[in-house]
Design a protein around this motif. Structure first.
Motif, PDB file in Angstrom:
ATOM      1  N   ASP A 142      16.301  96.890  11.314  1.00  0.00           N
ATOM      2  CA  ASP A 142      16.945  96.522   9.884  1.00  0.00           C
ATOM      3  C   ASP A 142      17.542  96.049  10.006  1.00  0.00           C
ATOM      4  OD1 ASP A 142      18.159  99.324   9.662  1.00  0.00           O
ATOM      5  OD2 ASP A 142      18.077  99.581  11.802  1.00  0.00           O
ATOM      6  N   GLY A 143      16.852  94.859  10.797  1.00  0.00           N
ATOM      7  CA  GLY A 143      17.026  92.348  10.297  1.00  0.00           C
ATOM      8  C   GLY A 143      16.187  92.064  11.282  1.00  0.00           C
ATOM      9  N   PHE A 144      17.075  90.956  10.952  1.00  0.00           N
ATOM     10  CA  PHE A 144      15.847  89.516  11.578  1.00  0.00           C
ATOM     11  C   PHE A 144      17.542  88.698  12.155  1.00  0.00           C
ATOM     12  CE2 PHE A 144      13.109  92.067   9.546  1.00  0.00           C
ATOM     13  CZ  PHE A 144      12.076  92.657  10.477  1.00  0.00           C
ATOM     14  N   VAL A 145      17.038  88.334  13.490  1.00  0.00           N
ATOM     15  CA  VAL A 145      18.107  86.989  13.623  1.00  0.00           C
ATOM     16  C   VAL A 145      16.977  86.110  14.371  1.00  0.00           C
ATOM     17  CG1 VAL A 145      19.783  85.773  14.828  1.00  0.00           C
ATOM     18  CG2 VAL A 145      19.600  88.192  14.295  1.00  0.00           C
ATOM     19  N   TYR A 146      17.216  85.310  13.352  1.00  0.00           N
ATOM     20  CA  TYR A 146      15.722  84.116  13.200  1.00  0.00           C
ATOM     21  C   TYR A 146      16.070  82.883  13.817  1.00  0.00           C
ATOM     22  CZ  TYR A 146      12.977  87.107   9.568  1.00  0.00           C
ATOM     23  OH  TYR A 146      12.267  88.278   8.851  1.00  0.00           O
ATOM     24  N   THR A 147      15.257  82.257  14.250  1.00  0.00           N
ATOM     25  CA  THR A 147      16.055  80.588  14.466  1.00  0.00           C
ATOM     26  C   THR A 147      16.378  80.745  15.616  1.00  0.00           C
ATOM     27  OG1 THR A 147      16.052  80.189  11.856  1.00  0.00           O
ATOM     28  CG2 THR A 147      13.628  79.598  12.622  1.00  0.00           C
ATOM     29  N   ASN A 148      17.144  81.406  16.189  1.00  0.00           N
ATOM     30  CA  ASN A 148      18.191  81.263  17.708  1.00  0.00           C
ATOM     31  C   ASN A 148      19.176  80.917  16.677  1.00  0.00           C
ATOM     32  OD1 ASN A 148      16.097  81.162  19.469  1.00  0.00           O
ATOM     33  ND2 ASN A 148      15.877  78.766  19.324  1.00  0.00           N
ATOM     34  N   GLY A 149      18.902  82.343  14.762  1.00  0.00           N
ATOM     35  CA  GLY A 149      20.647  81.972  14.644  1.00  0.00           C
ATOM     36  C   GLY A 149      20.808  81.093  13.719  1.00  0.00           C
ATOM     37  N   SER A 150      20.122  80.520  13.453  1.00  0.00           N
ATOM     38  CA  SER A 150      20.249  79.979  12.567  1.00  0.00           C
ATOM     39  C   SER A 150      20.001  80.662  10.431  1.00  0.00           C
ATOM     40  CB  SER A 150      19.406  77.689  12.450  1.00  0.00           C
ATOM     41  OG  SER A 150      18.162  78.805  12.185  1.00  0.00           O
ATOM     42  N   TYR A 151      19.498  81.731  10.978  1.00  0.00           N
ATOM     43  CA  TYR A 151      19.204  83.119   9.493  1.00  0.00           C
ATOM     44  C   TYR A 151      18.942  84.093   9.689  1.00  0.00           C
ATOM     45  CZ  TYR A 151      17.530  83.483   5.088  1.00  0.00           C
ATOM     46  OH  TYR A 151      17.221  83.411   3.759  1.00  0.00           O
ATOM     47  N   VAL A 152      20.353  84.815   9.660  1.00  0.00           N
ATOM     48  CA  VAL A 152      20.359  86.130   9.340  1.00  0.00           C
ATOM     49  C   VAL A 152      20.437  87.563   8.511  1.00  0.00           C
ATOM     50  CG1 VAL A 152      22.001  87.375  10.820  1.00  0.00           C
ATOM     51  CG2 VAL A 152      21.446  85.220  11.213  1.00  0.00           C
ATOM     52  N   GLU A 153      19.024  87.731   8.544  1.00  0.00           N
ATOM     53  CA  GLU A 153      19.059  88.859   7.024  1.00  0.00           C
ATOM     54  C   GLU A 153      19.278  90.331   7.767  1.00  0.00           C
ATOM     55  OE1 GLU A 153      15.365  86.790   5.241  1.00  0.00           O
ATOM     56  OE2 GLU A 153      15.379  88.872   6.162  1.00  0.00           O
ATOM     57  N   VAL A 154      20.099  90.644   6.903  1.00  0.00           N
ATOM     58  CA  VAL A 154      20.630  92.840   6.978  1.00  0.00           C
ATOM     59  C   VAL A 154      19.656  92.661   6.164  1.00  0.00           C
ATOM     60  CG1 VAL A 154      21.887  94.560   7.750  1.00  0.00           C
ATOM     61  CG2 VAL A 154      22.166  92.246   8.868  1.00  0.00           C
ATOM     62  N   ASN A 155      18.796  94.002   6.145  1.00  0.00           N
ATOM     63  CA  ASN A 155      18.519  94.573   5.071  1.00  0.00           C
ATOM     64  C   ASN A 155      17.751  93.663   4.120  1.00  0.00           C
ATOM     65  OD1 ASN A 155      18.590  97.553   6.500  1.00  0.00           O
ATOM     66  ND2 ASN A 155      21.162  97.423   5.354  1.00  0.00           N
ATOM     67  N   LYS A 156      17.282  93.294   4.527  1.00  0.00           N
ATOM     68  CA  LYS A 156      16.126  91.296   3.962  1.00  0.00           C
ATOM     69  C   LYS A 156      17.100  91.215   2.304  1.00  0.00           C
ATOM     70  CE  LYS A 156      12.031  94.624   3.379  1.00  0.00           C
ATOM     71  NZ  LYS A 156      10.582  95.566   2.515  1.00  0.00           N
ATOM     72  N   ASN A 157      19.092  91.268   3.085  1.00  0.00           N
ATOM     73  CA  ASN A 157      19.207  90.552   2.552  1.00  0.00           C
ATOM     74  C   ASN A 157      19.787  89.035   3.535  1.00  0.00           C
ATOM     75  OD1 ASN A 157      19.419  91.768   0.113  1.00  0.00           O
ATOM     76  ND2 ASN A 157      20.670  93.221   1.102  1.00  0.00           N
ATOM     77  N   ASN A 158      20.046  87.788   3.210  1.00  0.00           N
ATOM     78  CA  ASN A 158      20.571  87.217   3.997  1.00  0.00           C
ATOM     79  C   ASN A 158      21.864  87.696   3.894  1.00  0.00           C
ATOM     80  OD1 ASN A 158      21.629  83.251   3.418  1.00  0.00           O
ATOM     81  ND2 ASN A 158      20.142  84.304   5.525  1.00  0.00           N
ATOM     82  N   ILE A 159      22.546  87.145   5.285  1.00  0.00           N
ATOM     83  CA  ILE A 159      24.094  87.126   5.422  1.00  0.00           C
ATOM     84  C   ILE A 159      24.499  85.652   5.976  1.00  0.00           C
ATOM     85  CG2 ILE A 159      23.918  89.762   5.996  1.00  0.00           C
ATOM     86  CD1 ILE A 159      24.945  89.042   8.601  1.00  0.00           C
ATOM     87  N   TYR A 160      23.771  85.137   7.022  1.00  0.00           N
ATOM     88  CA  TYR A 160      24.272  83.514   6.964  1.00  0.00           C
ATOM     89  C   TYR A 160      22.781  82.763   7.023  1.00  0.00           C
ATOM     90  CZ  TYR A 160      25.626  79.712  10.225  1.00  0.00           C
ATOM     91  OH  TYR A 160      26.405  78.914  10.999  1.00  0.00           O
ATOM     92  N   LYS A 161      22.863  81.365   6.615  1.00  0.00           N
ATOM     93  CA  LYS A 161      22.162  80.569   7.468  1.00  0.00           C
ATOM     94  C   LYS A 161      22.613  79.463   7.148  1.00  0.00           C
ATOM     95  CE  LYS A 161      20.937  79.259   2.829  1.00  0.00           C
ATOM     96  NZ  LYS A 161      19.652  79.800   1.073  1.00  0.00           N
ATOM     97  N   GLN A 162      22.658  78.047   8.195  1.00  0.00           N
ATOM     98  CA  GLN A 162      22.860  76.795   8.170  1.00  0.00           C
ATOM     99  C   GLN A 162      21.362  76.178   8.844  1.00  0.00           C
ATOM    100  OE1 GLN A 162      25.363  75.375  12.118  1.00  0.00           O
ATOM    101  NE2 GLN A 162      26.672  74.892   9.887  1.00  0.00           N
ATOM    102  N   ALA A 163      21.666  75.029   7.380  1.00  0.00           N
ATOM    103  CA  ALA A 163      20.179  73.964   8.307  1.00  0.00           C
ATOM    104  C   ALA A 163      20.271  72.952   9.448  1.00  0.00           C
ATOM    105  CB  ALA A 163      19.480  73.899   6.948  1.00  0.00           C
ATOM    106  N   MET A 164      19.550  72.531   9.806  1.00  0.00           N
ATOM    107  CA  MET A 164      20.169  71.417  10.125  1.00  0.00           C
ATOM    108  C   MET A 164      20.078  70.138   9.346  1.00  0.00           C
ATOM    109  SD  MET A 164      16.508  71.546  12.928  1.00  0.00           S
ATOM    110  CE  MET A 164      17.116  70.523  14.526  1.00  0.00           C
ATOM    111  N   ASP A 165      20.650  69.488  10.090  1.00  0.00           N
ATOM    112  CA  ASP A 165      21.435  68.114   9.354  1.00  0.00           C
ATOM    113  C   ASP A 165      19.562  67.503   9.232  1.00  0.00           C
ATOM    114  OD1 ASP A 165      23.664  65.916   8.386  1.00  0.00           O
ATOM    115  OD2 ASP A 165      21.499  65.204   9.987  1.00  0.00           O
ATOM    116  N   LYS A 166      19.869  67.319   7.762  1.00  0.00           N
ATOM    117  CA  LYS A 166      18.683  66.278   7.962  1.00  0.00           C
ATOM    118  C   LYS A 166      18.627  64.985   7.879  1.00  0.00           C
ATOM    119  CE  LYS A 166      16.866  68.342   4.138  1.00  0.00           C
ATOM    120  NZ  LYS A 166      16.602  68.727   2.112  1.00  0.00           N
TER     121      LYS A 166
END
Length: 262
Positions: A62-86
């Motif tokens: 039903d979804g994926f919690v990627y990269t230790n929680g920094s990018y989260v999808e539910v049913n192929k829709n992104n519900i949260y993301k936070q990139a590292m400070d560039k």
């Protein structure tokens, strides 16, 4: 009430270095029973999208919690993301290159590295990671990065990588294979799971998670029932409510049957 069950990949669903590079039939059957019951099933992993094969992506999660929680999808829709400070990341990368640390930058869909990093490419070949979503031509200013992985056999490079843990970053270090992961302390599998539960309006007591490693500790102690794999270290097991069998002995299936379906 529907349940939500979260699965780590490496050391939990798979053990690529020891011959389990696909979800085993017994584990698949157990997860399919959860789906048939109307429960939610999710992957919660340190891996980025680029490191998942088509079998995992098309399994029916039903979804994926990627990269230790920094990018989260539910049913192929992104519900949260936070990139590292560039800007911070640029300084780290400059030091990697000065110290001969081979690295890969993990983004939303693509991951980015250099073609000449032979040790790093050989490392991911052992895990059967496809090169389909790995790019060698990129500009750091044009991409968002959610996690970094490094391979290094030089002691100065390793010590620098280990020195990066501070108020902003966590790391995982496997000294046997000289592999490191660097990720933001602002996010974890646990924080990603909490965002999923809030989005789906599922109480935390109806949540379960399976894991085996350091980056699974927070989710094991956060969910309603954290289930450590039998192959997890004793320290990790100490944060779980239950312990199942090893990945080699279909521990996920055993845990589902014993602690969820029963």
């Amino acid at each position: 009430m529907r349940k939500a069950v979260f699965f780590d990949i490496d050391g939990t669903l798979l053990d690529c270095l020891n011959g389990i590079d696909k979800i085993t039939p017994r584990v698949e059957k157990a997860i399919r029973r959860l789906i048939a019951n109307g429960d939610y099933v999710f992957i919660a992993t340190g891996r980025p999208f680029a490191f998942l094969d088509d079998e995992l992506l098309n399994f029916g999660f039903d979804g994926f919690v990627y990269t230790n929680g920094s990018y989260v999808e539910v049913n192929k829709n992104n519900i949260y993301k936070q990139a590292m400070d560039k800007e911070s990341l640029k300084k780290i990368i400059n030091n990697f290159e000065r110290l001969n640390v081979e690295y890969i930058l993990q983004g939303e869909k693509y991951s980015y590295t250099r073609a000449e990093y032979k040790k790093l490419h050989a490392f991911y070949d052992e895990f059967d990671i496809s090169k389909k979503y790995i790019l060698n031509d990129y500009n750091i200013d044009d991409i968002d990065v959610y996690k970094v992985e490094m391979v290094c056999d030089d002691e100065k490079g390793i010590q620098y990588c280990l020195s990066l843990e501070d108020e902003n970053y966590n790391y995982i270090y496997d000294k046997d294979i000289k592999h490191l992961e660097l990720y933001s302390k602002n996010n974890s599998k646990a924080s990603g799971i909490l965002k999923v539960l809030e989005f789906l309006d599922i109480p935390i007591e109806n949540s379960y998670a399976f894991g085996d490693g350091k980056n699974d500790i927070e989710m094991l102690e956060t969910v309603g029932c954290g289930i450590a794999m039998g192959n997890a270290g004793d320290f990790v097991k100490g944060f779980a409510k239950e312990v199942t069998d090893t990945v080699q002995n279909d521990g996920v299936a055993v845990g589902i049957e014993r602690f969820i379906l029963s």
